[in-house]
Design an enzyme around this catalytic site. Structure first.
Site, mmCIF file in Angstrom:
data_model
loop_
_atom_site.group_PDB
_atom_site.id
_atom_site.type_symbol
_atom_site.label_atom_id
_atom_site.label_comp_id
_atom_site.label_asym_id
_atom_site.label_seq_id
_atom_site.Cartn_x
_atom_site.Cartn_y
_atom_site.Cartn_z
ATOM 1 C CB SER A 1 -0.913 0.030 1.161
ATOM 2 O OG SER A 1 -0.152 0.359 2.252
ATOM 3 C CG ASP A 2 1.935 5.717 -1.033
ATOM 4 O OD1 ASP A 2 2.794 5.700 -0.214
ATOM 5 O OD2 ASP A 2 1.658 6.715 -1.882
ATOM 6 C CD1 TRP A 3 1.907 7.988 5.488
ATOM 7 C CD2 TRP A 3 3.920 7.357 5.510
ATOM 8 N NE1 TRP A 3 2.283 8.233 6.515
ATOM 9 C CE2 TRP A 3 3.782 7.933 6.834
ATOM 10 C CE3 TRP A 3 5.179 6.735 5.421
ATOM 11 C CZ2 TRP A 3 4.674 8.188 7.579
ATOM 12 C CZ3 TRP A 3 6.108 6.974 6.151
ATOM 13 C CH2 TRP A 3 5.846 7.538 7.260
#
Ligand code: BGC
Length: 808
Positions: A336-338
């Site tokens: 996932s992204d942050w």
């Protein structure tokens, strides 16, 4: 929705073959040196002549074999299967979930860090990956806990945003792309891998392969611009450079192509904003660079922040499970992204953390970066029957595969004694300088009163270097500058002093980037008066105004810089304007009143030497724009490969009123995609094609794995100037009459060539069937009957057309 079988969806990035120097050519293309008298004969027969190297040079940094499908030593290596299965069988559910959990433990690159009790969690096997930790010692300290204290001794993955260099900072990715030189980009990525791995980092969140059509979006700086073909070439180059020939080599790092997918289409250019992208546009524009990265062996993919047609990209089974996994056969990690898993709640598709975790996970996201929701909920979701354990097993396989592929089980630790010596080697700096020189785009270079263009500078005795970026080091590093240090940078001012001597270089700031005083302005005018010529350095603040969370609604010069520009020009001194920015800037006044303008992006540690060599003519500019340069912000989003509309404004007999245009601005950009000047000049011969008619049925058969070239396209290019130069020759096509409207031009090949004064070369491109295929109204890749216009040209707005019919 009908989708093609996995494996039959061709990449729109045509397979490249190699010239005799071992360099991949893009398109594919070949170059033949042509003595003038043989030109017309060779135009007819060039396809059978032996190929010669383009003569492209970049300093010696050894590369691995650039074969597009690397199996041994990659995540696709079948010998990993049994290792993965053996370990997986020993794992408890909690240990499996632990492999899917990732936190930031150093300098944060987003809001919050999830938790802080990492040491305890690692010992319990509750963390699979950490990032933002730097330094072999610190990395080893965390690794020791994982390897020595956790029950199954599974090593951690250590990641970092190594975006355009680790310690040796290269130009920002937008600049690197402006070189149109994938071999050079691959070498830069190799250097980054060598330095980063010496520091314990074995995973980079790069390349960013998002197509960017809107200069308001700050992250345009991080990618390769607006074109999917060039973007695909760059994506593969980064992956090859980072991952080398084997992932388990100690100096290889795993790539992570990001942000999947559509992130660059953020509405209004506002970061993190919603995107609406039709399937043909998704397939033809936004997906190809990702597909290229996957084909080059990218070990991981990062899901994006944006919602795509209402479904957030971090919970999107269509893009992740259907396209990435099923159609492309991707076996690596989807990260996932942050906190993008937790962001499913504000997106509005989950009302609590458990639902967000379930939706992201079932949408195909294997690893949760920072949000902690997999740690908090995934085991419960399995126990409650909402997530099948088999799905967890599959995600864990992806993570373990990458850890085994990187050789982390055999070599979990980094040799701390070798770290310092691994940085900033002289050949790395030379490559950084070469990359910077090739990234510069000469936008304007008009003749002075003597009829000679202002650049390159000669006979200048005293120079005033003025502006907020004249003696700047920090901004030269660009955004996402890894471990780049300002003290490693040679500024333009320092470069000028070593070239001209201290007594011949005057300096004044004039103004800061965002604000400045009347006194600074007055001092700069006095300084300008004392010099023969002014080099004016204007632009953006790299870390605050470009990169993530740095969207702008105005694209002009910030602060008082426009005022400084106008006042300096009013002194009557000749002015060279050097623009430092992470995007094109709308400075029409400058393009009208300043004789020479160079787009320098943010050039990296060798900014000064590269600029001095360019301004004084030791290096001839050859970079070309990878984004359309707007006249005003109201034109954005602005991109060359637009659809034509039913009422295009550029037809000779069109109604002056009822056409698609602005009342107060031309439709055309200030400078088109692909544009860039040189200190020499080039003349293009007519575009020649190997046939006038092709059959759609034959081309479609070629899409099913056939290798036959569909068409050869050739043009002669002559250096008509007085000095040697490099030219980026571009091939564009347009299809008319298809079931889904196609762009007015689409790049399908490019080649960098070197020409001595008076020399002519034939540049020949071989188009594979997929170059002529589209995403059709039947939701599949197909070649349709169409009228095709083809150009070989110096940019996206020029070239003589050749016409081809595709018949049923
Ligand atoms: C960015 C990513 C980056 C990640 C980790 C996020 O905010 O969107 O590009 O890789 O942070 O630093």
């Amino acid at each position: 929705m009908e989708v093609p079988d996995p494996g039959t969806v061709p990449s729109l990035f045509s397979a490249s073959r190699q010239d005799t120097s071992g360099r991949p050519a893009y398109g594919s293309s070949s170059i033949v040196k042509v003595p003038r008298r043989f030109l017309s004969f060779l135009l007819l027969t060039c396809a059978v002549l032996p190929l010669v190297s383009s003569g492209a040079r970049s300093p010696a940094v050894a590369l691995q074999d650039p074969s597009p499908k690397i199996i041994r030593g990659s995540i696709a290596d079948p010998s990993l299967d049994s290792k993965v299965e053996t370990l997986l069988r020993k794992m408890t559910l909690d240990e499996k979930v632990g492999q899917l959990v990732q936190y930031s433990a150093g300098q944060p690159t987003g809001p919050g860090t999830g938790r802080t009790d990492y040491k305890d969690m690692i010992g319990k096997g509750q963390i699979g990956a950490l990032f933002n930790i730097t330094g072999a010692r610190e990395v080893n300290a965390y690794q020791r806990i994982a390897v020595e204290q956790s029950r199954l001794h599974v090593p951690l993955l250590f990641g970092l945003d190594v975006i355009h260099g680790f310690r040796t900072e290269f130009p920002i990715p937008l600049g690197l792309a402006s070189t149109w030189d994938p071999v050079l980009v691959e070498k830069a990525a190799r250097v980054a891998a060598q330095e980063a791995s010496a520091s314990g980092v074995r995973w980079t969140f790069s390349p960013m392969v998002d197509i960017a059509r809107d200069a308001r979006w700050g992250r345009m700086a991080e990618g390769a611009g607006e074109d999917p073909f060039l973007g695909s070439a760059m994506a593969a180059a980064y992956v090859r450079g980072y991952q080398g020939s084997r992932l388990d080599a100690l100096d290889s790092i795993a790539a992570c192509a990001k942000h999947y997918v559509g992130y660059g289409a953020a509405e209004g250019g506002r970061d993190y904003n919603t995107t609406e992208i039709s399937e043909p546009t998704l397939r033809q524009i936004y997906l190809p660079p990702f597909h290229s990265a996957v084909n080059a062996g990218s070990a991981s993919i990062m899901s994006a922040f944006n919602s795509l047609n209402g479904i957030p990209a971090t919970a999107n089974p269509f893009t992740v499970k259907q396209i990435l996994r099923k159609e492309w056969g991707f076996q690596g990690i989807v990260d996932s992204d942050w906190t993008s898993v937790a962001e499913l709640i504000p997106h509005g598709i989950a009302n609590d953390g458990a639902t967000a975790a379930r939706k992201a996970f079932l949408g195909g996201v294997d690893m949760d970066m920072v949000s902690s929701l997999y740690h908090d909920h995934l085991a419960n979701l399995v126990q409650g029957g909402q997530v099948p354990e088999a799905a967890v097993d599959e995600a864990v396989r992806h993570v373990l595969r990458m850890k085994f592929a990187l050789g982390l089980f055999e070599h979990p630790y980094t040799d701390e004694t070798k770290e310092a010596a691994a940085m900033l080697h002289p050949e790395y700096l030379q490559l950084a300088r070469d990359a910077a020189e090739r990234s510069f785009v000469l936008l304007k270079n008009s003749a002075g009163p003597d009829g000679v263009p202002l650049l390159p500078l000669s006979g200048v005795r005293k120079v005033a270097v003025i502006g907020p970026l004249a003696n700047d080091s920090a901004n030269m590093l660009g955004s996402w500058a890894g471990l780049g240090r300002r003290e490693d940078v040679t500024s333009l001012h320092t470069g000028l002093v070593s070239h001209l001597g201290k007594e011949n270089v005057l300096h004044a700031k004039g103004t800061g980037i965002s604000e400045g005083s009347d006194q600074e302005m007055a001092d700069a005018l006095v300084t300008a008066q004392k010099a023969d010529l002014v080099i004016l350095t204007l632009g953006e603040n790299a870390s605050e105004m470009t990169g993530e969370a740095a969207s702008r609604s105005k694209l002009g010069l910030p602060g008082r810089q426009q005022e400084l520009l106008e006042k300096i020009v009013a002194t009557g001194k000749p002015v060279v304007l050097v623009l430092f920015s992470g995007r094109p800037l709308t400075v029409p006044w400058a393009f009208e009143h300043v004789p020479a303008v160079l787009a320098a992006w943010f050039p990296g540690v060798q900014a000064g030497p590269a600029l001095v060599r360019t301004l004084f003519g030791e290096s001839n500019p050859s970079g070309k724009l990878v984004v359309s340069w707007p006249r005003s912000v109201g034109q954005e989003p602005l991109y060359y490969n637009t659809l034509n509309t039913g009422r295009p404004a550029n037809l000779p007999d069109s109604d002056p009123k009822f056409v698609s245009r602005y009342l107060d601005e031309p439709n055309s950009p200030q400078f088109p995609f692909g544009y860039g000047l040189s200190y020499t000049s080039f003349r293009y011969g007519p575009t020649e094609i190997s046939g006038k008619q092709l059959k759609a049925s034959t081309l479609n058969a070629g899409l099913q794995g056939g290798k036959e070239a569909a068409l050869t396209v050739t043009a002669s290019v002559t250096n008509t100037g007085q000095r040697s130069g490099e030219e980026i020759v571009q091939l564009y096509i347009r299809l008319r009459g298809t079931s889904v409207a196609q762009p007015v031009r689409a790049l399908k090949g490019f080649e960098r060539i070197t020409l001595a004064p008076g020399e002519t070369k034939n540049v020949s491109f071989t188009l594979a069937p997929d170059a002529l295929a589209i995403w059709s109204d039947q939701n599949r890749v197909a070649t349709e009957a169409a009228h095709v216009t083809i150009w070989v040209s110096p940019d996206s707005a020029q070239g003589s057309p050749a016409e081809l019919e595709i018949v049923p």
